[in-house]
Motif scaffolding. Structure first.
Motif, PDB file in Angstrom:
ATOM      1  N   ARG A   1       0.845  -1.116   0.067  1.00  0.00           N
ATOM      2  CA  ARG A   1       0.039   0.156   0.058  1.00  0.00           C
ATOM      3  C   ARG A   1       0.784   1.196  -0.076  1.00  0.00           C
ATOM      4  NH1 ARG A   1      -2.044  -3.180   4.577  1.00  0.00           N
ATOM      5  NH2 ARG A   1      -4.187  -3.843   4.176  1.00  0.00           N
ATOM      6  N   ARG A   2       0.494   2.096  -0.897  1.00  0.00           N
ATOM      7  CA  ARG A   2       1.401   3.532  -0.736  1.00  0.00           C
ATOM      8  C   ARG A   2       0.519   4.818  -1.125  1.00  0.00           C
ATOM      9  NH1 ARG A   2       4.287   0.597   1.127  1.00  0.00           N
ATOM     10  NH2 ARG A   2       6.430   0.105   0.641  1.00  0.00           N
ATOM     11  N   ARG A   3      -1.047   4.280  -1.464  1.00  0.00           N
ATOM     12  CA  ARG A   3      -1.588   5.592  -1.417  1.00  0.00           C
ATOM     13  C   ARG A   3      -2.510   5.828  -0.327  1.00  0.00           C
ATOM     14  NH1 ARG A   3      -3.659   3.243  -5.670  1.00  0.00           N
ATOM     15  NH2 ARG A   3      -5.954   2.789  -4.749  1.00  0.00           N
ATOM     16  N   GLY A   4      -2.180   7.225   0.130  1.00  0.00           N
ATOM     17  CA  GLY A   4      -2.762   7.209   1.462  1.00  0.00           C
ATOM     18  C   GLY A   4      -3.655   8.742   1.469  1.00  0.00           C
ATOM     19  N   VAL A   5      -4.258   8.812   2.492  1.00  0.00           N
ATOM     20  CA  VAL A   5      -5.122  10.042   2.869  1.00  0.00           C
ATOM     21  C   VAL A   5      -4.806  10.194   4.410  1.00  0.00           C
ATOM     22  CG1 VAL A   5      -6.896   9.895   0.959  1.00  0.00           C
ATOM     23  CG2 VAL A   5      -7.279   8.997   3.471  1.00  0.00           C
ATOM     24  N   PHE A   6      -4.702  11.698   4.610  1.00  0.00           N
ATOM     25  CA  PHE A   6      -4.388  11.948   5.931  1.00  0.00           C
ATOM     26  C   PHE A   6      -5.525  13.078   6.546  1.00  0.00           C
ATOM     27  CE2 PHE A   6      -2.731  15.096   9.318  1.00  0.00           C
ATOM     28  CZ  PHE A   6      -2.542  14.129  10.114  1.00  0.00           C
ATOM     29  N   ILE A   7      -6.168  12.458   7.529  1.00  0.00           N
ATOM     30  CA  ILE A   7      -7.421  13.380   8.070  1.00  0.00           C
ATOM     31  C   ILE A   7      -6.832  14.217   9.422  1.00  0.00           C
ATOM     32  CG2 ILE A   7      -9.497  13.189   9.344  1.00  0.00           C
ATOM     33  CD1 ILE A   7     -10.078  10.700   7.695  1.00  0.00           C
ATOM     34  N   PRO A   8      -6.600  15.441   9.241  1.00  0.00           N
ATOM     35  CA  PRO A   8      -5.936  16.344  10.111  1.00  0.00           C
ATOM     36  C   PRO A   8      -6.754  17.163  11.102  1.00  0.00           C
ATOM     37  CG  PRO A   8      -5.974  17.414   8.111  1.00  0.00           C
ATOM     38  CD  PRO A   8      -6.672  16.369   7.986  1.00  0.00           C
TER      39      PRO A   8
ATOM     40  N   MET B   1      -5.116   7.625   7.370  1.00  0.00           N
ATOM     41  CA  MET B   1      -4.477   8.102   8.618  1.00  0.00           C
ATOM     42  C   MET B   1      -5.076   9.083   9.263  1.00  0.00           C
ATOM     43  SD  MET B   1      -0.506   7.933   6.974  1.00  0.00           S
ATOM     44  CE  MET B   1      -0.897   8.660   5.610  1.00  0.00           C
ATOM     45  N   VAL B   2      -5.211   8.902  10.515  1.00  0.00           N
ATOM     46  CA  VAL B   2      -5.973   9.856  11.363  1.00  0.00           C
ATOM     47  C   VAL B   2      -4.981  10.359  12.441  1.00  0.00           C
ATOM     48  CG1 VAL B   2      -8.126  10.381  12.546  1.00  0.00           C
ATOM     49  CG2 VAL B   2      -8.117   8.771  10.756  1.00  0.00           C
ATOM     50  N   GLY B   3      -4.722  11.736  12.480  1.00  0.00           N
ATOM     51  CA  GLY B   3      -3.977  12.373  13.551  1.00  0.00           C
ATOM     52  C   GLY B   3      -4.362  12.371  14.647  1.00  0.00           C
ATOM     53  N   GLY B   4      -3.508  12.689  16.007  1.00  0.00           N
ATOM     54  CA  GLY B   4      -4.021  12.924  17.017  1.00  0.00           C
ATOM     55  C   GLY B   4      -4.394  14.682  17.532  1.00  0.00           C
ATOM     56  N   GLY B   5      -4.900  14.878  18.433  1.00  0.00           N
ATOM     57  CA  GLY B   5      -5.171  16.402  18.682  1.00  0.00           C
ATOM     58  C   GLY B   5      -6.477  16.245  19.720  1.00  0.00           C
ATOM     59  N   ASN B   6      -7.586  16.901  19.283  1.00  0.00           N
ATOM     60  CA  ASN B   6      -8.766  16.925  20.181  1.00  0.00           C
ATOM     61  C   ASN B   6      -9.844  15.979  19.464  1.00  0.00           C
ATOM     62  OD1 ASN B   6     -11.635  17.807  20.640  1.00  0.00           O
ATOM     63  ND2 ASN B   6     -10.140  18.776  22.309  1.00  0.00           N
ATOM     64  N   THR B   7     -10.170  14.965  20.177  1.00  0.00           N
ATOM     65  CA  THR B   7     -10.981  13.899  19.518  1.00  0.00           C
ATOM     66  C   THR B   7     -12.282  14.398  19.334  1.00  0.00           C
ATOM     67  OG1 THR B   7      -9.763  12.188  21.222  1.00  0.00           O
ATOM     68  CG2 THR B   7     -11.763  11.445  19.987  1.00  0.00           C
ATOM     69  N   PHE B   8     -12.869  15.424  20.328  1.00  0.00           N
ATOM     70  CA  PHE B   8     -14.177  15.936  19.849  1.00  0.00           C
ATOM     71  C   PHE B   8     -14.272  16.647  18.638  1.00  0.00           C
ATOM     72  CE2 PHE B   8     -13.986  15.112  24.394  1.00  0.00           C
ATOM     73  CZ  PHE B   8     -15.241  14.637  24.603  1.00  0.00           C
ATOM     74  N   HIS B   9     -13.147  17.419  18.381  1.00  0.00           N
ATOM     75  CA  HIS B   9     -13.091  18.277  17.083  1.00  0.00           C
ATOM     76  C   HIS B   9     -13.154  17.272  16.046  1.00  0.00           C
ATOM     77  CE1 HIS B   9     -11.301  21.298  14.412  1.00  0.00           C
ATOM     78  NE2 HIS B   9     -12.445  22.096  14.702  1.00  0.00           N
TER      79      HIS B   9
END
Length: 229
Positions: free
Chosen positions: A31-38, A84-92
């Motif tokens: 797998r090489r094709r990714g999306v990131f959810i910021p 990929m889903v990054g860290g930060g505020n889970t509610f947001h």
């Protein structure tokens, strides 16, 4: 179903996501094709967060697209090999994913073979609900139900330590409050530097520290690396 759920993004003395490179490499395959959810990032721009992740994972030769940059986010998720889903505020994070209609497309993409990679808030999003996040509810996400890719609740950054003289509850006490109200739940206290790897529906704990499994009306159960759920 393939998941990589990390407690955190950085460890002392290591670069951002450096400790995650080995387990991520092990699960990527071709797998090489990714999306990131910021969307968990609140105090940094989505562009800056996406670029930070691109730089951290540059050695993996991934093509990472920020989901906020595409005209049709749901189509981009359906086409992705890595989500990929990054860290930060889970509610947001949950609020924005719900508003943009991304929860079901993520579920379907993972069921069809995409690798889901989440750290901190991103790991919380993979759980049935976000009720075991450590974050302040800075926004109303319109409900606490999340992706339900994993039947367990994760408490990332888990520690029971309290500063000397601090009168607040320990993390375990907070988890016990949840279990008193919802006793059928099971919660994994996932220390920093640990992760849960799910491959073909089989979940395994990894990392340098024991995690704790919390069940209602039972003592916490220590889980060593290699424990399978």
């Amino acid at each position: 179903m393939d998941l990589l759920l990390l407690s955190n993004s950085a460890m002392p003395g290591l670069a951002y996501l450096e400790y995650a490179l080995a387990p991520l490499t092990a699960q990527l395959g071709e797998r090489r094709r990714g999306v990131f959810i910021p969307f968990a990032g609140v105090t940094q721009s989505h562009d800056a967060y996406t670029e930070k992740v691109r730089q951290a994972l540059a050695s993996l030769n991934l093509a990472i697209t920020g989901i906020h940059t595409v005209a049709d986010p749901r189509a981009a998720i359906a086409d992705a090999e890595v989500i990929m889903v990054g860290g930060g505020n889970t509610f947001h994070l949950l609020k924005m994913c719900r508003e943009q209609g991304l929860l079901e497309p993520i579920r379907q993409a993972v069921k069809k073979g995409a690798l889901y990679v989440g750290w901190s808030a991103g790991a919380n999003l993979a759980c049935p609900t976000i009720r075991t996040t450590n974050d302040m509810p800075i926004v109303d996400p319109g409900g606490l139900d999340a992706l339900n890719l994993l039947p367990l609740q994760i408490n990332p950054h888990f520690t029971n330590a309290l500063p000397e003289g601090h009168q607040g509850e320990t993390r375990e006490q907070r988890i016990r409050e949840l279990l008193a109200l919802d006793p059928q739940l099971q919660v994994i206290g996932l220390p920093e530097g640990n992760w849960i790897s799910v491959r073909n529906g089989n979940a395994e704990l990894a990392g340098s520290k024991p995690a704790l499994l919390f069940k209602a009306n039972e003592p916490a159960i220590p889980l060593a690396a290699g424990h399978c759920f």
